[in-house]
Design a protein around this motif. Sequence first.
Motif, PDB file in Angstrom:
ATOM      1  N   GLU A  28    -101.972  16.655  33.154  1.00 22.59           N
ATOM      2  CA  GLU A  28    -101.379  17.551  33.201  1.00 22.59           C
ATOM      3  C   GLU A  28    -100.939  18.615  32.171  1.00 22.59           C
ATOM      4  N   GLY A  29    -100.793  17.579  31.205  1.00 27.52           N
ATOM      5  CA  GLY A  29    -100.709  18.186  30.081  1.00 27.52           C
ATOM      6  C   GLY A  29     -99.354  18.453  29.329  1.00 27.52           C
ATOM      7  N   CYS A  30     -98.805  17.273  30.258  1.00 25.84           N
ATOM      8  CA  CYS A  30     -96.684  16.940  29.845  1.00 25.84           C
ATOM      9  C   CYS A  30     -96.844  15.916  28.389  1.00 25.84           C
ATOM     10  N   ASP A  31     -95.918  15.415  27.644  1.00 27.84           N
ATOM     11  CA  ASP A  31     -95.850  14.863  26.376  1.00 27.84           C
ATOM     12  C   ASP A  31     -94.674  13.607  27.502  1.00 27.84           C
ATOM     13  N   LEU A  32     -95.013  12.263  26.909  1.00 25.89           N
ATOM     14  CA  LEU A  32     -93.951  11.653  27.676  1.00 25.89           C
ATOM     15  C   LEU A  32     -93.127  10.786  27.271  1.00 25.89           C
ATOM     16  N   ALA A  33     -92.615  10.277  27.640  1.00 25.69           N
ATOM     17  CA  ALA A  33     -91.739   8.684  26.621  1.00 25.69           C
ATOM     18  C   ALA A  33     -91.629   7.788  28.030  1.00 25.69           C
ATOM     19  N   LEU A  34     -91.978   5.994  28.250  1.00 25.62           N
ATOM     20  CA  LEU A  34     -92.087   5.817  28.413  1.00 25.62           C
ATOM     21  C   LEU A  34     -91.072   4.329  27.994  1.00 25.62           C
ATOM     22  N   CYS A  35     -90.924   3.818  29.331  1.00 31.96           N
ATOM     23  CA  CYS A  35     -90.503   2.256  28.621  1.00 31.96           C
ATOM     24  C   CYS A  35     -90.546   1.944  29.710  1.00 31.96           C
ATOM     25  N   ALA A  36     -90.620  -0.098  29.880  1.00 34.23           N
ATOM     26  CA  ALA A  36     -90.636  -1.134  30.574  1.00 34.23           C
ATOM     27  C   ALA A  36     -90.736  -2.259  29.550  1.00 34.23           C
ATOM     28  N   GLY A  54    -104.695  13.211  24.354  1.00 27.26           N
ATOM     29  CA  GLY A  54    -104.047  14.177  23.559  1.00 27.26           C
ATOM     30  C   GLY A  54    -102.726  14.007  23.999  1.00 27.26           C
ATOM     31  N   ALA A  55    -101.835  13.079  24.790  1.00 30.48           N
ATOM     32  CA  ALA A  55    -100.444  13.583  25.069  1.00 30.48           C
ATOM     33  C   ALA A  55     -99.443  13.161  23.605  1.00 30.48           C
ATOM     34  N   THR A  56     -98.178  12.924  23.108  1.00 30.06           N
ATOM     35  CA  THR A  56     -97.563  12.934  22.272  1.00 30.06           C
ATOM     36  C   THR A  56     -96.485  11.855  23.324  1.00 30.06           C
ATOM     37  N   VAL A  57     -96.572  11.108  23.189  1.00 26.83           N
ATOM     38  CA  VAL A  57     -96.062   9.550  23.323  1.00 26.83           C
ATOM     39  C   VAL A  57     -94.594   9.208  23.136  1.00 26.83           C
ATOM     40  N   HIS A  58     -93.827   8.840  23.332  1.00 28.12           N
ATOM     41  CA  HIS A  58     -92.602   7.754  22.712  1.00 28.12           C
ATOM     42  C   HIS A  58     -92.439   6.135  23.582  1.00 28.12           C
ATOM     43  N   ALA A  59     -93.089   5.810  22.968  1.00 25.94           N
ATOM     44  CA  ALA A  59     -93.111   4.680  24.094  1.00 25.94           C
ATOM     45  C   ALA A  59     -91.713   3.361  23.408  1.00 25.94           C
ATOM     46  N   ALA A  60     -91.202   2.516  24.964  1.00 31.10           N
ATOM     47  CA  ALA A  60     -90.068   1.413  24.147  1.00 31.10           C
ATOM     48  C   ALA A  60     -90.159   0.025  25.050  1.00 31.10           C
ATOM     49  N   SER A  61     -90.118  -0.586  24.414  1.00 32.93           N
ATOM     50  CA  SER A  61     -89.548  -1.943  25.184  1.00 32.93           C
ATOM     51  C   SER A  61     -88.198  -1.979  25.088  1.00 32.93           C
ATOM     52  N   LEU A  62     -87.325  -2.372  27.168  1.00 33.26           N
ATOM     53  CA  LEU A  62     -86.542  -2.767  27.446  1.00 33.26           C
ATOM     54  C   LEU A  62     -86.462  -2.901  28.482  1.00 33.26           C
ATOM     55  N   ASP A  63     -85.168  -3.446  28.782  1.00 32.29           N
ATOM     56  CA  ASP A  63     -84.848  -4.511  30.209  1.00 32.29           C
ATOM     57  C   ASP A  63     -84.260  -2.354  30.598  1.00 32.29           C
ATOM     58  N   VAL A  64     -84.252  -1.348  32.126  1.00 28.86           N
ATOM     59  CA  VAL A  64     -83.640  -0.832  32.305  1.00 28.86           C
ATOM     60  C   VAL A  64     -82.292  -1.084  32.337  1.00 28.86           C
ATOM     61  N   PHE A  73     -82.805   4.738  24.401  1.00 29.60           N
ATOM     62  CA  PHE A  73     -83.631   4.913  24.668  1.00 29.60           C
ATOM     63  C   PHE A  73     -84.147   6.609  24.713  1.00 29.60           C
ATOM     64  N   VAL A  74     -83.130   6.995  26.121  1.00 28.26           N
ATOM     65  CA  VAL A  74     -82.920   8.650  26.577  1.00 28.26           C
ATOM     66  C   VAL A  74     -82.631   9.380  25.495  1.00 28.26           C
ATOM     67  N   GLN A  75     -82.114   9.128  24.809  1.00 28.51           N
ATOM     68  CA  GLN A  75     -81.868  10.153  23.770  1.00 28.51           C
ATOM     69  C   GLN A  75     -82.526  10.011  22.477  1.00 28.51           C
ATOM     70  N   ARG A  76     -83.488   8.554  22.277  1.00 29.51           N
ATOM     71  CA  ARG A  76     -83.790   8.488  21.322  1.00 29.51           C
ATOM     72  C   ARG A  76     -86.149   9.058  22.424  1.00 29.51           C
ATOM     73  N   SER A  77     -85.805   9.632  22.987  1.00 34.81           N
ATOM     74  CA  SER A  77     -86.841   9.980  24.081  1.00 34.81           C
ATOM     75  C   SER A  77     -86.542  11.529  23.479  1.00 34.81           C
ATOM     76  N   VAL A  78     -85.438  11.950  23.662  1.00 32.54           N
ATOM     77  CA  VAL A  78     -85.548  13.466  23.506  1.00 32.54           C
ATOM     78  C   VAL A  78     -85.421  13.969  22.291  1.00 32.54           C
ATOM     79  N   GLU A  79     -84.737  12.889  21.217  1.00 28.88           N
ATOM     80  CA  GLU A  79     -85.128  12.972  19.753  1.00 28.88           C
ATOM     81  C   GLU A  79     -86.772  13.848  19.075  1.00 28.88           C
ATOM     82  N   VAL A  80     -87.596  12.118  19.885  1.00 28.99           N
ATOM     83  CA  VAL A  80     -89.137  12.103  19.293  1.00 28.99           C
ATOM     84  C   VAL A  80     -89.044  13.140  19.941  1.00 28.99           C
ATOM     85  N   LEU A  81     -89.515  13.703  21.314  1.00 24.89           N
ATOM     86  CA  LEU A  81     -90.304  14.821  22.168  1.00 24.89           C
ATOM     87  C   LEU A  81     -89.700  16.278  21.978  1.00 24.89           C
ATOM     88  N   GLY A  82     -88.180  16.244  21.648  1.00 29.21           N
ATOM     89  CA  GLY A  82     -87.451  17.872  21.053  1.00 29.21           C
ATOM     90  C   GLY A  82     -86.652  18.044  22.682  1.00 29.21           C
TER      91      GLY A  82
END
Length: 256
Positions: A28-36, A54-64, A73-82
Motif C-alpha cells: 500500500e506504500g507504507c514505510d515500516l518498523a518491524l521487531c521480533a 521499495g519500503a523504508t524499513v527499520h528492523a530490530a531484534s527484541l523480546d516485546v 524500539f518505538v522511539q528509534r522507529s520514530v527517529e528513523v521514519l520521521g
Amino acid sequence: MALAGRKVLVTGGTRGLGYATARRLAQEGCDLALCARDPASVNKAADELRTCYGATVHAASLDVRDETALNAFVQRSVEVLGRADALVACAGGAVGGGFFDATARDWEETYRLNVGHSAQALRSAAPHLARTRGSAVLVASVSGWKPAPPAQYAAAKAAQIHLAASLARELGPHGIRVNAVSPGSTLVPGKGWDRLRREEPEAYQAFQREFPMGELMAPEDVAAVIAFLLSDQARAVNGANIPVDGGQNAPSAYGY
C-alpha cells in the motif's frame, strides 16, 4: 486505501500473520518498523520488503516483554521514519500447557506477551500517534471470545479485546483510534494448522467443518482487514473488535 506514505510500527512483523500484515502495508506504500525476537527472520523480512516494495524499513531484534527494549524500539522507529502514523501489536502467543500443567509463571508470561506488550507499545507510541491523529490495531484471537484451551491464552486474548475498547475511549480525545481484530484459525506454512493438515489429515478435514465455507483463514485475509482499520476509510471505527474468522465455530480441532 490511501495509505501511501504512512509510517507504521509492527511488532511480531517478520513471520506468519505479522509478516503478511507488513507485506500488505508495504504494498500500500507504507514505510515500516518491524521487531521480533529472531535476528535472522528480522533481517530477512526487512530485506524482502525493501527489495520487493521499495519500503523504508527499520528492523530490530527484541523480546516485546522487555519494556525497556520495546520503548527503545518505538522511539528509534520514530527517529528513523520521521513520525508514527500507526501501530500494529501483532506479537503474541501462549506459554505453558493445559490448566493443570500451566504454572503461575506461564499465566504471567502469556499475559505479558499479549496484553502487556500491546499496552506498553501503545503507551510509548501514543504521544507520536497523537501528533498524526493515528491509530492502533491490537491483534487478538477468536479464542478471546469463543472458548478454547489453553485458558491462559484465551484469557489474555479476551483482555486484549477489552484493552482496545477501553483505550479507544481514553485515547480518543487525543485523536487516536484503537481497535482489535480477532483472527480465526489461520493456515500459516510450517505452523500448527499446517502440521495438522500434513500429519493428521483426517483431523484436519474434520476441523474444516467448523468453518461454514470449509476453509481456514489465510494470513492475507487478516492483513487486509488490519490495513482497512488503519486507513481513513475506517475513521468512524473505534473501540471495535473485528472477527476475521469466516464464521468459525470451535477454535479447536477437538471441539469445545
